[in-house]
Motif scaffolding. Structure first.
Motif, PDB file in Angstrom:
ATOM      1  N   ALA A  59      -1.523   2.826   7.202  1.00 47.64           N
ATOM      2  CA  ALA A  59      -0.361   1.825   6.673  1.00 47.64           C
ATOM      3  C   ALA A  59       0.078   0.705   8.011  1.00 47.64           C
ATOM      4  O   ALA A  59       0.310  -0.251   7.540  1.00 47.64           O
ATOM      5  CB  ALA A  59       0.819   2.869   6.233  1.00 47.64           C
ATOM      6  N   VAL A  60       0.202   1.339   8.989  1.00 48.57           N
ATOM      7  CA  VAL A  60       0.453   0.449  10.191  1.00 48.57           C
ATOM      8  C   VAL A  60      -0.195  -0.725  10.053  1.00 48.57           C
ATOM      9  O   VAL A  60       0.220  -1.718  10.341  1.00 48.57           O
ATOM     10  CB  VAL A  60       0.862   1.204  11.460  1.00 48.57           C
ATOM     11  CG1 VAL A  60       0.606   0.446  12.656  1.00 48.57           C
ATOM     12  CG2 VAL A  60       1.697   2.243  11.350  1.00 48.57           C
ATOM     13  N   ALA A  61      -1.959  -0.449  10.462  1.00 50.07           N
ATOM     14  CA  ALA A  61      -2.762  -1.487  10.403  1.00 50.07           C
ATOM     15  C   ALA A  61      -2.664  -2.502   9.356  1.00 50.07           C
ATOM     16  O   ALA A  61      -2.711  -3.872   9.185  1.00 50.07           O
ATOM     17  CB  ALA A  61      -4.259  -0.790  10.394  1.00 50.07           C
ATOM     18  N   VAL A  62      -2.318  -1.860   7.907  1.00 49.44           N
ATOM     19  CA  VAL A  62      -2.447  -2.822   7.006  1.00 49.44           C
ATOM     20  C   VAL A  62      -0.987  -3.669   7.059  1.00 49.44           C
ATOM     21  O   VAL A  62      -1.029  -4.859   6.710  1.00 49.44           O
ATOM     22  CB  VAL A  62      -2.410  -2.009   5.486  1.00 49.44           C
ATOM     23  CG1 VAL A  62      -2.175  -3.084   4.248  1.00 49.44           C
ATOM     24  CG2 VAL A  62      -3.680  -1.589   5.212  1.00 49.44           C
ATOM     25  N   ASN A  63      -0.018  -3.024   7.077  1.00 50.14           N
ATOM     26  CA  ASN A  63       1.351  -3.603   7.355  1.00 50.14           C
ATOM     27  C   ASN A  63       1.219  -4.755   8.465  1.00 50.14           C
ATOM     28  O   ASN A  63       1.976  -5.928   8.248  1.00 50.14           O
ATOM     29  CB  ASN A  63       2.339  -2.897   7.571  1.00 50.14           C
ATOM     30  CG  ASN A  63       2.740  -1.677   6.142  1.00 50.14           C
ATOM     31  OD1 ASN A  63       2.299  -2.206   5.300  1.00 50.14           O
ATOM     32  ND2 ASN A  63       3.237  -0.564   6.477  1.00 50.14           N
ATOM     33  N   GLU A  64       0.743  -4.374   9.799  1.00 47.93           N
ATOM     34  CA  GLU A  64       0.766  -5.376  10.585  1.00 47.93           C
ATOM     35  C   GLU A  64      -0.203  -6.734  10.170  1.00 47.93           C
ATOM     36  O   GLU A  64       0.229  -7.776  10.664  1.00 47.93           O
ATOM     37  CB  GLU A  64      -0.043  -4.784  12.116  1.00 47.93           C
ATOM     38  CG  GLU A  64       1.215  -3.954  12.574  1.00 47.93           C
ATOM     39  CD  GLU A  64       0.578  -3.348  13.897  1.00 47.93           C
ATOM     40  OE1 GLU A  64      -0.466  -3.451  14.243  1.00 47.93           O
ATOM     41  OE2 GLU A  64       1.350  -2.544  14.516  1.00 47.93           O
ATOM     42  N   HIS A  65      -0.942  -6.296   9.435  1.00 49.32           N
ATOM     43  CA  HIS A  65      -1.905  -7.631   8.775  1.00 49.32           C
ATOM     44  C   HIS A  65      -1.184  -8.447   7.897  1.00 49.32           C
ATOM     45  O   HIS A  65      -1.231  -9.623   8.031  1.00 49.32           O
ATOM     46  CB  HIS A  65      -3.188  -6.926   8.146  1.00 49.32           C
ATOM     47  CG  HIS A  65      -4.110  -7.997   7.408  1.00 49.32           C
ATOM     48  ND1 HIS A  65      -4.746  -9.085   8.253  1.00 49.32           N
ATOM     49  CD2 HIS A  65      -4.245  -8.451   6.169  1.00 49.32           C
ATOM     50  CE1 HIS A  65      -5.446  -9.894   7.453  1.00 49.32           C
ATOM     51  NE2 HIS A  65      -5.063  -9.465   6.176  1.00 49.32           N
ATOM     52  N   ILE A  83      -0.893  13.918   0.654  1.00 51.22           N
ATOM     53  CA  ILE A  83      -0.676  12.461   0.635  1.00 51.22           C
ATOM     54  C   ILE A  83      -0.794  12.238  -0.925  1.00 51.22           C
ATOM     55  O   ILE A  83      -1.821  12.600  -1.556  1.00 51.22           O
ATOM     56  CB  ILE A  83      -1.681  11.783   1.210  1.00 51.22           C
ATOM     57  CG1 ILE A  83      -1.294  11.918   2.763  1.00 51.22           C
ATOM     58  CG2 ILE A  83      -1.461  10.164   1.148  1.00 51.22           C
ATOM     59  CD1 ILE A  83      -2.260  11.618   3.732  1.00 51.22           C
ATOM     60  N   PRO A  84       0.460  11.605  -1.677  1.00 53.39           N
ATOM     61  CA  PRO A  84       0.002  11.233  -2.968  1.00 53.39           C
ATOM     62  C   PRO A  84      -1.203  10.118  -3.137  1.00 53.39           C
ATOM     63  O   PRO A  84      -1.277   9.439  -2.307  1.00 53.39           O
ATOM     64  CB  PRO A  84       1.537  10.354  -3.503  1.00 53.39           C
ATOM     65  CG  PRO A  84       2.420  11.056  -2.299  1.00 53.39           C
ATOM     66  CD  PRO A  84       1.414  11.169  -1.016  1.00 53.39           C
ATOM     67  N   GLU A  85      -1.791  10.386  -4.142  1.00 53.67           N
ATOM     68  CA  GLU A  85      -2.951   9.389  -4.604  1.00 53.67           C
ATOM     69  C   GLU A  85      -2.539   7.964  -4.734  1.00 53.67           C
ATOM     70  O   GLU A  85      -3.541   7.086  -4.302  1.00 53.67           O
ATOM     71  CB  GLU A  85      -3.789   9.944  -5.873  1.00 53.67           C
ATOM     72  CG  GLU A  85      -4.889   9.346  -6.124  1.00 53.67           C
ATOM     73  CD  GLU A  85      -6.029   9.867  -5.049  1.00 53.67           C
ATOM     74  OE1 GLU A  85      -6.829   8.855  -4.523  1.00 53.67           O
ATOM     75  OE2 GLU A  85      -6.023  10.997  -4.834  1.00 53.67           O
ATOM     76  N   ARG A  86      -1.474   7.727  -5.002  1.00 52.73           N
ATOM     77  CA  ARG A  86      -0.742   6.460  -5.289  1.00 52.73           C
ATOM     78  C   ARG A  86      -0.651   5.776  -3.921  1.00 52.73           C
ATOM     79  O   ARG A  86      -0.852   4.644  -3.828  1.00 52.73           O
ATOM     80  CB  ARG A  86       0.496   6.622  -6.077  1.00 52.73           C
ATOM     81  CG  ARG A  86       1.687   7.117  -5.574  1.00 52.73           C
ATOM     82  CD  ARG A  86       2.731   6.879  -6.360  1.00 52.73           C
ATOM     83  NE  ARG A  86       3.862   7.543  -5.666  1.00 52.73           N
ATOM     84  CZ  ARG A  86       4.347   8.758  -5.680  1.00 52.73           C
ATOM     85  NH1 ARG A  86       3.501   9.693  -6.081  1.00 52.73           N
ATOM     86  NH2 ARG A  86       5.312   9.356  -5.050  1.00 52.73           N
ATOM     87  N   GLN A  87      -0.282   6.613  -2.932  1.00 53.47           N
ATOM     88  CA  GLN A  87      -0.334   5.901  -1.641  1.00 53.47           C
ATOM     89  C   GLN A  87      -1.620   5.515  -1.097  1.00 53.47           C
ATOM     90  O   GLN A  87      -1.534   4.559  -0.715  1.00 53.47           O
ATOM     91  CB  GLN A  87       0.379   7.066  -0.720  1.00 53.47           C
ATOM     92  CG  GLN A  87       1.687   7.476  -0.630  1.00 53.47           C
ATOM     93  CD  GLN A  87       2.738   6.417  -0.226  1.00 53.47           C
ATOM     94  OE1 GLN A  87       3.144   5.871  -1.076  1.00 53.47           O
ATOM     95  NE2 GLN A  87       2.804   6.402   1.101  1.00 53.47           N
ATOM     96  N   PRO A 110       4.108   1.780   2.158  1.00 55.94           N
ATOM     97  CA  PRO A 110       5.039   2.655   2.631  1.00 55.94           C
ATOM     98  C   PRO A 110       4.378   3.804   3.497  1.00 55.94           C
ATOM     99  O   PRO A 110       3.277   4.322   3.173  1.00 55.94           O
ATOM    100  CB  PRO A 110       5.788   3.578   1.525  1.00 55.94           C
ATOM    101  CG  PRO A 110       5.136   2.664   0.307  1.00 55.94           C
ATOM    102  CD  PRO A 110       4.028   1.837   0.708  1.00 55.94           C
ATOM    103  N   TYR A 111       5.272   4.131   4.489  1.00 58.90           N
ATOM    104  CA  TYR A 111       4.637   5.339   5.290  1.00 58.90           C
ATOM    105  C   TYR A 111       4.845   6.893   4.484  1.00 58.90           C
ATOM    106  O   TYR A 111       5.372   6.812   3.663  1.00 58.90           O
ATOM    107  CB  TYR A 111       5.300   5.315   6.718  1.00 58.90           C
ATOM    108  CG  TYR A 111       5.162   4.249   7.409  1.00 58.90           C
ATOM    109  CD1 TYR A 111       3.883   3.973   7.814  1.00 58.90           C
ATOM    110  CD2 TYR A 111       6.190   3.253   7.610  1.00 58.90           C
ATOM    111  CE1 TYR A 111       3.564   2.615   8.676  1.00 58.90           C
ATOM    112  CE2 TYR A 111       5.809   1.965   8.250  1.00 58.90           C
ATOM    113  CZ  TYR A 111       4.608   1.760   8.572  1.00 58.90           C
ATOM    114  OH  TYR A 111       4.415   0.440   9.328  1.00 58.90           O
TER     115      TYR A 111
END
Length: 86
Positions: free
Chosen positions: A61-67, A4-8, A78-79
């Motif tokens: 990511a799903v949890a943040v995006n749903e928020h 996983i890239p650090e920026r993600q 991004p996933y």
């Protein structure tokens, strides 16, 4: 295995802070989605002390995006698959 890239990870944390989503609420949402990590591990993921698996990152990511949807924002984290699409 994908790294996983650090920026993600940094983007997920910045987005969480921007919307005032508490770590506890994020952890609870991740847990509801199937995460098996503790709040302490989640905090370590978001601050780069531990590396989540790609699946675990996508749960974050799903949890943040749903928020974001809940608070009326159209910004999305991004996933992991999207990070390697380009």
């Amino acid at each position: 295995m994908l790294k996983i890239p650090e920026r993600q990870l940094g983007l997920a944390e910045v987005c969480r802070q921007h919307t005032a989503l508490s770590l506890e609420d994020l952890w609870l949402h991740c847990f509801a989605l199937g995460s098996r990590n503790t709040p302490l591990q989640l905090d370590a993921f978001l601050h780069g002390a531990l590396r989540p698996t790609p699946h675990e990152f996508n749960l974050i990511a799903v949890a943040v995006n749903e928020h974001f949807v809940d608070v009326g924002l159209d910004q999305f984290v991004p996933y992991i698959e999207d990070a390697f699409a380009n």
